[in-house]
Motif scaffolding. Structure first.
Motif, mmCIF file in Angstrom:
data_model
loop_
_atom_site.group_PDB
_atom_site.id
_atom_site.type_symbol
_atom_site.label_atom_id
_atom_site.label_comp_id
_atom_site.label_asym_id
_atom_site.label_seq_id
_atom_site.Cartn_x
_atom_site.Cartn_y
_atom_site.Cartn_z
ATOM 1 N N SER A 40 0.822 -1.205 0.000
ATOM 2 C CA SER A 40 0.000 0.000 0.000
ATOM 3 C C SER A 40 0.859 1.258 0.000
ATOM 4 O O SER A 40 0.569 2.229 -0.715
ATOM 5 N N LEU A 86 2.300 2.038 -3.474
ATOM 6 C CA LEU A 86 1.319 2.675 -4.348
ATOM 7 C C LEU A 86 1.076 4.128 -3.951
ATOM 8 O O LEU A 86 0.952 5.004 -4.819
ATOM 9 N N LYS A 87 1.027 4.400 -2.652
ATOM 10 C CA LYS A 87 0.847 5.779 -2.196
ATOM 11 C C LYS A 87 2.033 6.654 -2.588
ATOM 12 O O LYS A 87 1.869 7.816 -2.963
ATOM 13 N N ILE A 91 4.044 6.194 -5.189
ATOM 14 C CA ILE A 91 3.954 6.453 -6.630
ATOM 15 C C ILE A 91 2.896 7.515 -6.921
ATOM 16 O O ILE A 91 3.138 8.467 -7.689
ATOM 17 N N ASN A 92 1.726 7.381 -6.314
ATOM 18 C CA ASN A 92 0.650 8.344 -6.542
ATOM 19 C C ASN A 92 1.044 9.744 -6.097
ATOM 20 O O ASN A 92 0.696 10.741 -6.742
ATOM 21 N N PHE A 93 1.774 9.827 -4.994
ATOM 22 C CA PHE A 93 2.271 11.117 -4.522
ATOM 23 C C PHE A 93 3.207 11.721 -5.565
ATOM 24 O O PHE A 93 3.120 12.918 -5.879
ATOM 25 N N VAL A 144 3.220 11.240 -8.736
ATOM 26 C CA VAL A 144 2.416 11.693 -9.881
ATOM 27 C C VAL A 144 1.737 13.021 -9.562
ATOM 28 O O VAL A 144 1.762 13.961 -10.377
ATOM 29 N N ARG A 145 1.121 13.112 -8.373
ATOM 30 C CA ARG A 145 0.423 14.348 -7.987
ATOM 31 C C ARG A 145 1.357 15.544 -7.964
ATOM 32 O O ARG A 145 0.973 16.649 -8.337
ATOM 33 N N LYS A 197 2.160 11.406 -15.549
ATOM 34 C CA LYS A 197 0.831 10.841 -15.316
ATOM 35 C C LYS A 197 0.619 9.543 -16.086
ATOM 36 O O LYS A 197 -0.119 8.660 -15.642
ATOM 37 N N TRP A 225 -1.053 -4.236 -11.351
ATOM 38 C CA TRP A 225 -1.182 -2.820 -11.021
ATOM 39 C C TRP A 225 -1.377 -1.982 -12.277
ATOM 40 O O TRP A 225 -0.896 -2.331 -13.365
ATOM 41 N N GLU A 226 -2.060 -0.868 -12.080
ATOM 42 C CA GLU A 226 -2.243 0.093 -13.163
ATOM 43 C C GLU A 226 -0.872 0.585 -13.650
ATOM 44 O O GLU A 226 0.045 0.759 -12.851
ATOM 45 N N HIS A 227 -0.732 0.774 -14.945
ATOM 46 C CA HIS A 227 0.474 1.277 -15.606
ATOM 47 C C HIS A 227 1.545 0.201 -15.822
ATOM 48 O O HIS A 227 2.569 0.487 -16.446
#
Length: 203
Positions: free
Chosen positions: A142, A145-146, A148-150, A152-153, A159, A187-189
């Motif tokens: 988890s 993933l957080k 990676i998302n951070f 991207v943001r 993106k 996972w996505e991507h």
């Protein structure tokens, strides 16, 4: 009057800080200073956003499940990479421990040493442990993933980034392990197609 204004300003500041924390800190990111990293011997800057994320496992050191043990694992990896391998620093951009925390390696802005031909265009994330036959605990995945998302943001990772396991971009390695590779393939991507690195023949 002045005292009331000061108190109102402090209250607004505290609210702003709490909003910022909610928006950008939904996981614990341990700085180099906090895990007592040694300084790099050299730094090469990287352009962001990067188009790739490469997932690794450490194999050795083994999985860690407490803050104390994961910090020791970071020190061991840095020592191996700097002293044994002769690299500038710990090779990964970040590592994630079984304690659910992310650890800063070379960070978002510096070229890593984790995947030849991809080092200057990727964020390399090491999931501490040996994940050939078993999966990391849910909190560890988890946090990856957080993280990676951070990225991207914040615009550090593109993106439309592409996700690979290490063995997809480097010949002759099991990394990140069969079990973990199978997991990240959902996972996505994730892309099964990657440019494989073949080392040049010895001279």
């Amino acid at each position: 009057m002045k005292f009331g204004f000061i108190m109102e300003f402090i209250c607004c500041l505290l609210v702003l800080i709490s909003v910022i924390n909610v928006q950008c800190c939904d996981f614990d990111l341990v700085s180099r200073e906090d895990w007592h990293a040694d300084p790099p011997t050299d730094v090469e800057k990287m352009s962001n956003p990067v188009p790739f994320v490469i997932i690794h496992h450490s194999f050795m050191p083994p999985a860690c499940y407490s803050a104390e043990d994961c910090e020791k694992s970071m020190k061991k990896m840095q020592e191996m990479h700097q002293i044994t391998n002769g690299w500038n620093d710990v090779g990964y951009s970040f590592a994630v421990g079984g304690d659910g925390r992310a650890y800063e390696g070379r960070g978002w802005f510096n070229v890593g040493a984790h995947a030849p031909t991809y080092n200057n265009k990727s964020i390399g994330i090491c999931i501490i442990g040996d994940w050939r036959t078993e999966l990391p605990p849910p909190q560890q995945l988890s946090t990856v993933l957080k993280l990676i998302n951070f990225g991207v943001r914040k615009g550090y990772i593109a993106k439309d980034y592409t996700l690979h396991g290490h063995r997809q971009v480097r010949n002759g390695t099991e990394c990140p392990g069969n079990a973990l590779l199978e997991e990240i393939s959902t996972w996505e991507h994730f892309s099964p197609e990657a440019e494989m690195y073949f080392p040049p023949p010895p001279k």
